[in-house]
Design a protein around this motif. Structure first.
Motif, PDB file in Angstrom:
ATOM      1  N   VAL A 157       0.862  -1.178   0.000  1.00  0.00           N
ATOM      2  CA  VAL A 157       0.000   0.000   0.000  1.00  0.00           C
ATOM      3  C   VAL A 157       0.898   1.227   0.000  1.00  0.00           C
ATOM      4  O   VAL A 157       1.932   1.264   0.687  1.00  0.00           O
ATOM      5  N   GLY A 158       0.543   2.227  -0.789  1.00  0.00           N
ATOM      6  CA  GLY A 158       1.334   3.438  -0.853  1.00  0.00           C
ATOM      7  C   GLY A 158       0.560   4.555  -1.510  1.00  0.00           C
ATOM      8  O   GLY A 158      -0.676   4.574  -1.482  1.00  0.00           O
ATOM      9  N   TRP A 180      -3.423   0.500  -3.510  1.00  0.00           N
ATOM     10  CA  TRP A 180      -2.960  -0.853  -3.185  1.00  0.00           C
ATOM     11  C   TRP A 180      -2.422  -1.427  -4.486  1.00  0.00           C
ATOM     12  O   TRP A 180      -2.917  -1.118  -5.573  1.00  0.00           O
ATOM     13  N   PHE A 181      -1.406  -2.280  -4.386  1.00  0.00           N
ATOM     14  CA  PHE A 181      -0.843  -2.856  -5.602  1.00  0.00           C
ATOM     15  C   PHE A 181      -0.342  -4.261  -5.340  1.00  0.00           C
ATOM     16  O   PHE A 181      -0.077  -4.657  -4.201  1.00  0.00           O
ATOM     17  N   THR A 182      -0.216  -4.998  -6.412  1.00  0.00           N
ATOM     18  CA  THR A 182       0.347  -6.345  -6.353  1.00  0.00           C
ATOM     19  C   THR A 182       1.552  -6.415  -7.276  1.00  0.00           C
ATOM     20  O   THR A 182       1.677  -5.616  -8.217  1.00  0.00           O
ATOM     21  N   THR A 183       2.471  -7.346  -6.981  1.00  0.00           N
ATOM     22  CA  THR A 183       3.645  -7.548  -7.823  1.00  0.00           C
ATOM     23  C   THR A 183       3.854  -9.054  -8.028  1.00  0.00           C
ATOM     24  O   THR A 183       3.237  -9.877  -7.349  1.00  0.00           O
ATOM     25  N   SER A 184       4.759  -9.378  -8.935  1.00  0.00           N
ATOM     26  CA  SER A 184       5.107 -10.790  -9.178  1.00  0.00           C
ATOM     27  C   SER A 184       6.494 -11.108  -8.637  1.00  0.00           C
ATOM     28  O   SER A 184       7.144 -12.049  -9.090  1.00  0.00           O
ATOM     29  N   ALA A 185       6.935 -10.356  -7.618  1.00  0.00           N
ATOM     30  CA  ALA A 185       8.278 -10.544  -7.067  1.00  0.00           C
ATOM     31  C   ALA A 185       8.475 -11.974  -6.568  1.00  0.00           C
ATOM     32  O   ALA A 185       7.664 -12.497  -5.810  1.00  0.00           O
ATOM     33  N   GLY A 227      -5.087  -7.164   2.998  1.00  0.00           N
ATOM     34  CA  GLY A 227      -4.621  -7.497   1.664  1.00  0.00           C
ATOM     35  C   GLY A 227      -5.296  -8.681   0.992  1.00  0.00           C
ATOM     36  O   GLY A 227      -6.511  -8.868   1.059  1.00  0.00           O
ATOM     37  N   LEU A 228      -4.479  -9.494   0.344  1.00  0.00           N
ATOM     38  CA  LEU A 228      -5.001 -10.615  -0.433  1.00  0.00           C
ATOM     39  C   LEU A 228      -5.613 -11.710   0.440  1.00  0.00           C
ATOM     40  O   LEU A 228      -6.438 -12.495  -0.039  1.00  0.00           O
ATOM     41  N   ARG A 261     -10.556  -8.670  -8.509  1.00  0.00           N
ATOM     42  CA  ARG A 261      -9.589  -8.395  -7.447  1.00  0.00           C
ATOM     43  C   ARG A 261      -9.674  -6.945  -6.997  1.00  0.00           C
ATOM     44  O   ARG A 261      -9.652  -6.647  -5.793  1.00  0.00           O
ATOM     45  N   ALA A 262      -9.788  -6.031  -7.951  1.00  0.00           N
ATOM     46  CA  ALA A 262      -9.878  -4.611  -7.609  1.00  0.00           C
ATOM     47  C   ALA A 262     -11.147  -4.317  -6.810  1.00  0.00           C
ATOM     48  O   ALA A 262     -11.110  -3.572  -5.819  1.00  0.00           O
ATOM     49  N   ALA A 263     -12.268  -4.902  -7.232  1.00  0.00           N
ATOM     50  CA  ALA A 263     -13.517  -4.681  -6.509  1.00  0.00           C
ATOM     51  C   ALA A 263     -13.435  -5.244  -5.093  1.00  0.00           C
ATOM     52  O   ALA A 263     -13.935  -4.636  -4.134  1.00  0.00           O
ATOM     53  N   ALA A 264     -12.787  -6.396  -4.957  1.00  0.00           N
ATOM     54  CA  ALA A 264     -12.677  -7.028  -3.642  1.00  0.00           C
ATOM     55  C   ALA A 264     -11.786  -6.225  -2.712  1.00  0.00           C
ATOM     56  O   ALA A 264     -12.121  -6.009  -1.543  1.00  0.00           O
ATOM     57  N   ILE A 265     -10.624  -5.767  -3.195  1.00  0.00           N
ATOM     58  CA  ILE A 265      -9.726  -5.006  -2.319  1.00  0.00           C
ATOM     59  C   ILE A 265     -10.338  -3.660  -1.971  1.00  0.00           C
ATOM     60  O   ILE A 265     -10.135  -3.141  -0.860  1.00  0.00           O
ATOM     61  N   THR A 266     -11.127  -3.093  -2.874  1.00  0.00           N
ATOM     62  CA  THR A 266     -11.823  -1.839  -2.574  1.00  0.00           C
ATOM     63  C   THR A 266     -12.834  -2.054  -1.460  1.00  0.00           C
ATOM     64  O   THR A 266     -12.941  -1.246  -0.517  1.00  0.00           O
ATOM     65  N   MET A 267     -13.584  -3.139  -1.536  1.00  0.00           N
ATOM     66  CA  MET A 267     -14.555  -3.462  -0.491  1.00  0.00           C
ATOM     67  C   MET A 267     -13.850  -3.668   0.838  1.00  0.00           C
ATOM     68  O   MET A 267     -14.300  -3.183   1.891  1.00  0.00           O
ATOM     69  N   VAL A 268     -12.745  -4.389   0.821  1.00  0.00           N
ATOM     70  CA  VAL A 268     -11.982  -4.644   2.046  1.00  0.00           C
ATOM     71  C   VAL A 268     -11.508  -3.323   2.659  1.00  0.00           C
ATOM     72  O   VAL A 268     -11.619  -3.095   3.868  1.00  0.00           O
ATOM     73  N   ALA A 269     -10.967  -2.437   1.830  1.00  0.00           N
ATOM     74  CA  ALA A 269     -10.478  -1.145   2.328  1.00  0.00           C
ATOM     75  C   ALA A 269     -11.615  -0.304   2.897  1.00  0.00           C
ATOM     76  O   ALA A 269     -11.453   0.358   3.927  1.00  0.00           O
TER      77      ALA A 269
END
Length: 317
Positions: free
Chosen positions: A65-66, A74-79, A115-116, A269-277
């Motif tokens: 988150v930033g 919120w963002f995701t990466t493939s690190a 988060g996830l 995923r975007a809708a879900a994380i928005t709901m969570v936030a």
């Protein structure tokens, strides 16, 4: 810039000075505020996962988150799953399509802790499990991050009664704090005993089981389901196999469903994380967590890897 850096697969990250990233085409620069240390991060960095051996050195962190352009994201990466750096740095360059704008005023640490894991709990309950208002839900592993979120999200979705199962006294206390109506000790692998414990506190047959454990707890939970009841599995913390007997499945026409976040579309995923936030901002959704500084990342990582974390560990950048 300062960052956590994996220098060799299988070893914990160390604080390091790295060059600030330069965004490429289709990327956005994010100033990171909080990044959770998750089991997936540890798995990716191990060098023994199905993702293969990661290219090192790299910055771990599959989510964070930033702020970007002055807006909370919120963002995701493939690190660790693909070449490139992750969220455990002061600044990261992220594909713009992987950013989700958050409501103003959200606590970045609270959202990072959820988060996830909270996305998985929400989507497993609703999209996969079909939870309807007025149903009774049994949440296994309710002291973990997914389980704590699931108890609260089931309530938000209108469940009439929520039974929780957790192994340790501390985990059971976290399940109670999350709002479970009743909590069962999962301190035995005796399926018949666990079934009796669930039945003693449930208000009749259960409609839906959320299962991040599998193994004997899932077999016992399946026996509590009503005819046509559903069990959604999203993990195997207890065991990779489960002694569910055929007669339990057939006699009640049960539905056993699998769930993974990897199946979600970017829009889901975007809708879900928005709901969570949004629910976190309202004070209706939170999980046990602790904040650690970048200088303490090595010890924090080892506690996560060793199963010694009491809640989600969040790195504050």
């Amino acid at each position: 810039m300062r960052a956590a850096e994996i220098q060799e697969p299988g070893r914990p990250p160390l604080p390091a000075d790295r060059a600030a990233p330069v965004p490429g085409p289709g990327e956005t620069l994010v100033k990171v505020g909080a990044a959770p240390i998750t089991p997936l991060d540890v798995l990716c960095a191990s060098g023994t996962s199905y993702f293969g051996r990661p290219a090192t050195p790299y910055v771990p962190g599959v989510q964070g988150v930033g702020t970007a352009g002055g807006r909370p994201v919120w963002f995701t990466t493939s690190a660790g799953m693909a070449p490139g750096d992750g969220s455990m740095a002061e600044t990261v360059s992220v594909p713009t399509e992987d950013l989700v704008e958050l409501p103003e005023g959200v606590d970045p640490v609270a959202v990072a802790a959820l988060g996830l894991s909270a996305v998985a709990a929400h989507m497993a309950l609703t999209w996969r499990g079909g939870l309807a208002a007025g149903e009774q839900v049994l949440v296994l592993g309710a002291g973990g991050v997914v389980g704590q979120a699931a108890v609260q999200l089931a309530r938000i979705a209108g469940a009439r009664r929520i039974v929780a199962g957790a192994r340790s006294p501390a985990a059971r206390d976290r399940a109670k704090q999350a709002g479970a109506d009743a909590v069962v000790a999962l301190d035995t692998d005796d399926v018949a005993e666990l079934t009796a414990r669930f039945a003693a506190v449930a208000d009749g047959p259960v409609d839906l089981v959320l299962d991040p454990l599998f193994g004997p707890p899932a077999a016992a939970a399946a026996r509590t389901l009503r005819a046509g009841g559903r069990l959604v599995n999203l993990g195997s913390s207890a065991a990779e196999t489960c002694p569910i007997d055929s007669s339990t499945l057939r006699s009640r026409s049960l539905r056993l469903l699998g769930y993974t976040n990897n199946e979600l579309s970017p829009e889901q995923r975007a809708a879900a994380i928005t709901m969570v936030a949004e629910q976190a901002a309202l004070g209706r959704l939170k999980v046990a967590h602790e904040i650690v500084a970048l200088d303490d990342v090595e010890r924090a990582w080892l506690r996560q890897a060793g199963g010694a974390a009491a809640g989600r560990i969040v790195l504050a950048l």
